[in-house]
Motif scaffolding. Sequence first.
Motif, short mmCIF file in Angstrom:
data_model
loop_
_atom_site.label_atom_id
_atom_site.label_comp_id
_atom_site.label_asym_id
_atom_site.label_seq_id
_atom_site.Cartn_x
_atom_site.Cartn_y
_atom_site.Cartn_z
N TYR A 198 53.43 80.79 6.57
CA TYR A 198 54.72 81.41 6.92
C TYR A 198 56.00 80.67 7.86
O TYR A 198 56.70 80.61 8.33
CB TYR A 198 53.52 81.88 8.89
CG TYR A 198 53.04 83.52 7.54
CD1 TYR A 198 53.85 84.32 7.41
CD2 TYR A 198 51.74 83.57 7.77
CE1 TYR A 198 53.28 86.22 6.95
CE2 TYR A 198 51.64 85.10 7.61
CZ TYR A 198 51.70 85.74 6.84
OH TYR A 198 51.34 86.98 6.43
N GLY A 199 54.81 79.12 8.40
CA GLY A 199 55.45 77.92 9.45
C GLY A 199 57.40 78.00 7.76
O GLY A 199 58.63 78.06 8.44
N ALA A 200 56.70 77.88 6.62
CA ALA A 200 58.36 77.47 5.15
C ALA A 200 58.71 78.30 5.43
O ALA A 200 60.00 78.34 5.10
CB ALA A 200 57.63 76.92 4.61
N ALA A 201 58.32 79.63 5.50
CA ALA A 201 59.18 80.88 5.69
C ALA A 201 59.99 81.15 7.18
O ALA A 201 61.20 81.81 6.80
CB ALA A 201 58.45 82.22 5.06
N GLY A 202 59.74 79.87 7.98
CA GLY A 202 60.66 80.25 9.23
C GLY A 202 60.18 81.83 9.77
O GLY A 202 60.66 82.63 10.94
N ILE A 203 58.92 82.61 9.74
CA ILE A 203 58.31 84.36 10.72
C ILE A 203 57.42 83.62 11.59
O ILE A 203 56.63 82.72 11.35
CB ILE A 203 57.94 84.93 9.34
CG1 ILE A 203 58.34 84.69 7.94
CG2 ILE A 203 57.56 85.54 10.14
CD1 ILE A 203 57.58 85.88 6.54
N PRO A 204 58.54 83.77 12.66
CA PRO A 204 57.61 83.70 13.97
C PRO A 204 56.04 84.19 14.25
O PRO A 204 56.03 85.31 15.55
CB PRO A 204 58.43 83.67 14.96
CG PRO A 204 58.92 85.20 14.10
CD PRO A 204 58.96 84.82 12.69
#
Length: 301
Positions: A198-204
């Motif tokens: 999720y961090g790699a995709a920028g999803i908070p």
Amino acid sequence: MTTASRNISLPAEWRDFWALTKPRVMSLVVFTALCGLLAAPGHIHPVIGFTAILCIALGAGACGALNQWYEADVDAKMARTSKRPLPAGRMDREAALHFGIGLAAFSVGIMGVAVNWISAGLLAFSIFFYAVVYTIWLKPNTPQNIVIGGAAGAFPPVIGWAAVTGDVTLLPILLFSIIFLWTPPHFWALALFMKTDYGAAGIPMLPNVSGQRVTRNQIFGYSFPMAAVAIAPFVLGESGWLYGMASAILSLVFLMLAFKVWRNEANEAKDMKPEKQLFAFSILYLFLLFAIFAFDRILLA
């Protein structure tokens, strides 16, 4: 030009259109809708009942397609979703958009004409809520995306109920509330051991924004009102002892697993066995809870 919009190999196969509908998610939607339909008082012709469930399934498929259309670039950055039709370059984004809109319009229209317009209106609102409110607004902008967005996945049993009765009363609202309160612990358990993705995709997601301790506290905290609402149909006399006992036992197991997650201090996914156990059990929990509830209601009818 992004990965999701180049190297397109057309025409897409039927398997790719099927994948757009997120069939695993659809199965849970269809199941809870069917349980809502079976638990409702009154009678519905089997053909009309089948039509209602089919429309709900198509509506869920529309949500999946529109979600993947909008998140194609994000999906390309996550290992878990990178092989979906759009990020993998097997389908054109415009085709996914048209497919999603077509499914949505068809499902709502048939539901209104063949079943009733109350259930059709609820179905239309649930599609809008998932595709626009959750996917476009909440998910990329707030760590509370799962909390508010959980409402989208909580509508199916209400729609199933309304397909039979043409109204919405306290009991379908309780079924809605069970799924609404179940969603945060379910998805946050996943978010903990998928934090890197999720961090790699920028999803908070909550673990990435507020940390793992806050997330574990929230999982444990949400489990208590979820358990209370799960038992509420029995307490209010809307179910029999079978559901009452099953909901208490299942909720106790859920709370025990949530407690193990709360105690865990692991930072690496390989050490998050409690989180993986809770995520897996949460799916079984919801299936069993709704199945037993529907069966119990049929026995009481």
